[in-house]
Design a protein around this motif. Structure first.
Motif, mmCIF file in Angstrom:
data_model
loop_
_atom_site.group_PDB
_atom_site.id
_atom_site.type_symbol
_atom_site.label_atom_id
_atom_site.label_comp_id
_atom_site.label_asym_id
_atom_site.label_seq_id
_atom_site.Cartn_x
_atom_site.Cartn_y
_atom_site.Cartn_z
ATOM 1 N N HIS A 1 -7.613 -4.868 1.252
ATOM 2 C CA HIS A 1 -7.892 -4.636 2.668
ATOM 3 C C HIS A 1 -9.342 -5.005 3.012
ATOM 4 O O HIS A 1 -9.601 -5.603 4.063
ATOM 5 C CB HIS A 1 -7.611 -3.174 3.034
ATOM 6 N N ILE B 1 -5.578 -1.474 -3.853
ATOM 7 C CA ILE B 1 -5.113 -1.725 -2.484
ATOM 8 C C ILE B 1 -6.300 -1.807 -1.527
ATOM 9 O O ILE B 1 -6.337 -2.671 -0.627
ATOM 10 C CB ILE B 1 -4.140 -0.612 -2.040
ATOM 11 N N LYS B 2 -7.292 -0.948 -1.720
ATOM 12 C CA LYS B 2 -8.483 -0.964 -0.860
ATOM 13 C C LYS B 2 -9.196 -2.310 -0.956
ATOM 14 O O LYS B 2 -9.678 -2.853 0.047
ATOM 15 C CB LYS B 2 -9.424 0.169 -1.253
ATOM 16 N N GLY C 1 0.816 -1.214 0.000
ATOM 17 C CA GLY C 1 0.000 0.000 0.000
ATOM 18 C C GLY C 1 0.843 1.254 0.000
ATOM 19 O O GLY C 1 0.513 2.255 -0.664
ATOM 20 N N PRO D 1 -5.234 3.247 -5.690
ATOM 21 C CA PRO D 1 -5.912 3.166 -4.389
ATOM 22 C C PRO D 1 -7.043 2.140 -4.346
ATOM 23 O O PRO D 1 -7.241 1.463 -3.327
ATOM 24 C CB PRO D 1 -6.445 4.589 -4.181
ATOM 25 N N GLY E 1 -0.191 2.530 -3.242
ATOM 26 C CA GLY E 1 -1.505 3.015 -2.833
ATOM 27 C C GLY E 1 -1.952 4.296 -3.497
ATOM 28 O O GLY E 1 -3.134 4.460 -3.810
ATOM 29 N N LYS E 2 -1.033 5.244 -3.706
ATOM 30 C CA LYS E 2 -1.419 6.511 -4.329
ATOM 31 C C LYS E 2 -1.786 6.336 -5.803
ATOM 32 O O LYS E 2 -2.679 7.008 -6.310
ATOM 33 C CB LYS E 2 -0.271 7.510 -4.197
#
Length: 412
Positions: free
Chosen positions: A321, A317-318, A306, A314, A310-311
């Protein structure tokens, strides 16, 4: 039956043998259309039918019911060696029921239906089966007749789909495959829901095949309820794809089942949103997550993933999770069991085998046609499933520990 013996004795086998050899030398086939065996079969059958009639008339006299012969009827019958016109004796009272060739029987070869079903099972079309039987056996059987024969599968399929199941399945895999079916003049998509179970002996079996217009969690709920009515009281581990609402549907019917989301599906879905120039580098980092030795290490690598990506990605990666709880269940198990449950590859492999049988079909003419071929494919595939899963004895003993009291194995 005395007449039967006399007529058979009058048959000159030596003469028939000489004539057969001459015909074979001249190029006439032994079997098939115009085969040299056809006249012999015709004569032997008619002799046998006459013998049956004699016995029937004699029985009528013994019972004090006068009866006698009343000529003969003709019908065309088909055998594995050709077609011919058979003369069947009649009696005046209409009580004669021949056994060797029944009144409305027109196909004598009892294995013919099985032969047709076998050809159908390897996905031959009705037209191709018709051509094959004509070429090989000289039998003219219409596609409509072949359809009637394959329809004999329908009650068998119904019985198979409703058969009782084991009370406990250590592992089940649930997935769907999609086919085109003609319906009311248009082609529509249908989903075949399939459930592959690993039983207590470690053997694979298809425990459910269901048909619906589309794949959805609501329909899966009905499927799972059907499994319960057929005797499945408990599922230890359910390996599934990422269909929304699927885990909730399983939990509704089997609240103690541990749900493992397919990691391979998650990886594929992630890569859809990663640009091609980043995919190789992204996968190297992602591999550290799902191939970690334990869950703690995997979560650490997921945080690092992440921080790095992540940037830029996003949503990807979300997704990891959000789904982590069901994605990471397999980390608690030893390696032998991890390899089985972390992906739905087992049932996807089954689906690939099914499509070998259905690939020649652009669109099925009906739902029944689809179910018949799917059933035949299942039976062919399951014939090869005659060995337990690799290292099953070790896996089963571990499952007994992880699911204390829920899996009772019989020690032999």
């Amino acid at each position: 039956m005395n007449n039967t013996k006399i007529n058979l004795e009058q048959f000159d086998f030596n003469q028939f043998q000489e004539e057969t050899i001459k015909k074979l030398k001249s190029g006439q086939p032994l079997t098939g259309k115009d085969g040299v065996l056809t006249p012999l079969i015709k004569q032997l059958l008619e002799v046998a039918l006459d013998g049956e009639m004699d016995a029937h008339i004699a029985d009528c006299k013994d019972d004090g019911q006068p009866n006698r012969r009343n000529g003969k009827t003709k019908k065309t019958v088909k055998t594995g060696t050709g077609s011919f016109e058979l003369e069947t004796p009649r009696d005046r009272e209409g009580t004669f029921e021949p056994e060797i060739v029944k009144k409305r029987q027109t196909v004598l070869n009892e294995s013919l239906d099985n032969k047709i079903l076998s050809l159908y099972a390897i996905s031959m079309s009705y037209e191709s089966i018709t051509e094959h039987l004509q070429e090989m056996y000289g039998l003219e059987i219409s596609p409509a007749k072949i359809s009637q024969i394959t329809d004999k599968l329908l009650p068998v399929i119904t019985e198979w789909r409703s058969r009782p199941l084991d009370a406990v399945y250590p592992i089940v895999f649930l997935d769907a495959m999609h086919f085109k079916v003609r319906e009311e003049g248009k082609v529509v998509s249908k989903a075949i829901y399939s459930i592959l179970g690993i039983n207590k002996d470690g053997r694979k079996e298809i425990i459910g095949i269901y048909l619906s217009e589309s794949e959805g969690a609501r329909f899966w709920l009905g499927v799972l309820n059907d499994l319960r009515t057929r005797g499945v009281d408990d599922i230890l581990i359910a390996s599934i794809d990422g269909l929304k609402g699927f885990p909730e549907a399983i939990a509704e019917v089997y609240p103690r089942a541990e749900i493992q989301l397919c990691v391979v599906h998650q990886i594929r879905n992630s890569l859809k949103y990663v640009v091609s120039k980043d995919q190789k580098s992204f996968m190297l980092d992602l591999r550290q997550v799902y191939q970690a030795p334990n869950r703690d290490a995997a979560e650490q690598h997921l945080l690092e993933l992440g921080e790095k990506w992540g940037k830029k990605y996003p949503a990807v990666i979300k997704s990891w999770h959000v789904n982590w709880e069901t994605l990471s269940q397999y980390f608690k198990y030893p390696e032998e069991l991890r390899r089985i449950v972390y992906t739905t590859n087992i049932i996807e492999g089954f689906h690939r085998q099914v499509r070998k049988y259905t690939k020649s079909k652009g669109a099925f003419v009906s739902e029944n046609a689809l179910m018949k071929l799917i059933y035949c494919a299942c039976q062919k595939i399951m014939e090869k499933w005659n060995q337990p899963m690799h290292n099953w004895a070790l896996i089963a003993s571990q499952l007994q520990i992880y699911f204390d009291g829920r899996l009772k194995l019989e020690l032999r």
